[in-house]
Design a protein around this motif. Structure first.
Motif, PDB file in Angstrom:
ATOM      1  N   ILE A 112      10.290  10.937  -4.711  1.00 54.12           N
ATOM      2  CA  ILE A 112      10.068   9.907  -4.051  1.00 54.12           C
ATOM      3  C   ILE A 112       8.634   8.956  -3.875  1.00 54.12           C
ATOM      4  O   ILE A 112       7.740  10.000  -3.527  1.00 54.12           O
ATOM      5  N   MET A 113       8.561   7.929  -3.614  1.00 58.30           N
ATOM      6  CA  MET A 113       7.365   7.249  -3.160  1.00 58.30           C
ATOM      7  C   MET A 113       7.725   6.301  -2.056  1.00 58.30           C
ATOM      8  O   MET A 113       8.615   5.449  -2.375  1.00 58.30           O
ATOM      9  N   VAL A 114       7.000   6.045  -1.144  1.00 60.84           N
ATOM     10  CA  VAL A 114       7.378   5.209  -0.195  1.00 60.84           C
ATOM     11  C   VAL A 114       6.011   4.026  -0.135  1.00 60.84           C
ATOM     12  O   VAL A 114       4.851   4.419  -0.066  1.00 60.84           O
ATOM     13  N   LEU A 115       6.201   2.737  -0.406  1.00 61.78           N
ATOM     14  CA  LEU A 115       5.400   1.501  -0.216  1.00 61.78           C
ATOM     15  C   LEU A 115       5.519   0.952   1.080  1.00 61.78           C
ATOM     16  O   LEU A 115       6.852   0.758   1.550  1.00 61.78           O
ATOM     17  N   LYS A 152       0.904  -1.465  -0.065  1.00 65.28           N
ATOM     18  CA  LYS A 152       0.106  -0.052  -0.072  1.00 65.28           C
ATOM     19  C   LYS A 152       0.690   1.151  -0.037  1.00 65.28           C
ATOM     20  O   LYS A 152       1.935   1.175   0.558  1.00 65.28           O
ATOM     21  N   VAL A 153       0.421   2.291  -0.711  1.00 64.95           N
ATOM     22  CA  VAL A 153       1.263   3.701  -0.631  1.00 64.95           C
ATOM     23  C   VAL A 153       1.178   4.206   0.624  1.00 64.95           C
ATOM     24  O   VAL A 153       0.063   4.516   1.158  1.00 64.95           O
ATOM     25  N   GLU A 154       2.387   4.611   1.161  1.00 61.73           N
ATOM     26  CA  GLU A 154       2.578   4.988   2.462  1.00 61.73           C
ATOM     27  C   GLU A 154       2.853   6.675   2.286  1.00 61.73           C
ATOM     28  O   GLU A 154       2.372   7.568   2.965  1.00 61.73           O
ATOM     29  N   GLN A 155       3.441   6.949   1.121  1.00 61.91           N
ATOM     30  CA  GLN A 155       3.835   8.239   0.944  1.00 61.91           C
ATOM     31  C   GLN A 155       3.612   8.208  -0.827  1.00 61.91           C
ATOM     32  O   GLN A 155       4.402   7.648  -1.563  1.00 61.91           O
ATOM     33  N   ALA A 156       2.801   9.099  -1.203  1.00 63.92           N
ATOM     34  CA  ALA A 156       2.578   9.337  -2.627  1.00 63.92           C
ATOM     35  C   ALA A 156       3.762   9.850  -3.399  1.00 63.92           C
ATOM     36  O   ALA A 156       4.693  10.531  -2.669  1.00 63.92           O
ATOM     37  N   PRO A 157       3.860   9.791  -4.525  1.00 63.36           N
ATOM     38  CA  PRO A 157       5.122  10.528  -5.445  1.00 63.36           C
ATOM     39  C   PRO A 157       5.109  12.020  -5.075  1.00 63.36           C
ATOM     40  O   PRO A 157       4.171  12.454  -5.409  1.00 63.36           O
ATOM     41  N   THR A 158       6.214  12.443  -4.805  1.00 65.17           N
ATOM     42  CA  THR A 158       6.397  13.773  -4.403  1.00 65.17           C
ATOM     43  C   THR A 158       7.655  14.063  -4.754  1.00 65.17           C
ATOM     44  O   THR A 158       8.724  13.235  -4.536  1.00 65.17           O
ATOM     45  N   MET A 159       7.927  15.191  -5.353  1.00 67.20           N
ATOM     46  CA  MET A 159       9.229  15.876  -5.470  1.00 67.20           C
ATOM     47  C   MET A 159       9.957  16.292  -3.978  1.00 67.20           C
ATOM     48  O   MET A 159       9.182  16.880  -3.251  1.00 67.20           O
ATOM     49  N   ALA A 160      10.999  15.457  -3.560  1.00 67.51           N
ATOM     50  CA  ALA A 160      11.611  15.991  -2.367  1.00 67.51           C
ATOM     51  C   ALA A 160      12.557  17.056  -2.377  1.00 67.51           C
ATOM     52  O   ALA A 160      12.025  18.176  -1.876  1.00 67.51           O
TER      53      ALA A 160
END
Length: 141
Positions: free
Chosen positions: A135-138, A121-129
């Motif tokens: 970054i995207m965290v699963l 499941k997506v913990e952090q959606a794709p974002t410009m860090a």
């Protein structure tokens, strides 16, 4: 306060042990109990804590011009990490003129997210860090 000899006799009559609980106290405090059972419960309590899995954050780095086969290879390792109950951080690094095409990174991360939906499941959606990284965290389901 009971004399030691009498306490020992009471413990033997009950088929139990006389266990010193607080040796620092004046006079020392003892308890009539099953010492073998106490040792077993302490051992069980400590062994339960050692079997916990420490969740780690594994990072997979890519570039926006990554090939199809390379993505599949990275997906295989990400799947392995997720099955081991670790989180996976996908990092797409943009350099130079690639910075003008952030949509390439979003499509790559979208495809990865779609292919790992059943186990993550997506913990952090794709974002410009930090300017150049997306970054995207699963996390495992």
């Amino acid at each position: 306060m009971i004399p030691t000899a009498e306490a020992l006799k009471l413990a033997m009559d009950a088929n139990l042990d006389l266990v010193e609980v607080a040796s620092d106290a004046k006079p020392p405090v003892c308890r009539i109990m099953d010492y073998g059972k106490l040792k077993y419960e302490r051992k069980k309590k400590t062994s339960k804590n050692t079997k916990q899995h420490q969740v780690q954050l594994k990072e997979i780095r890519m570039r926006p011009k990554i090939g199809k086969h390379d993505i599949e290879f990275k997906l295989k390792s990400a799947r392995k990490f997720l099955e081991q109950k670790d989180k996976v951080k996908f990092n797409i690094m943009f350099r130079g003129r690639e910075n003008a095409h952030h949509e390439l990174g979003r499509t790559i991360l979208g495809d990865i997210q779609e292919q790992l939906t059943e186990i993550a499941k997506v913990e952090q959606a794709p974002t410009m860090a930090s300017g150049r990284n997306m970054i995207m965290v699963l996390a495992p389901r």
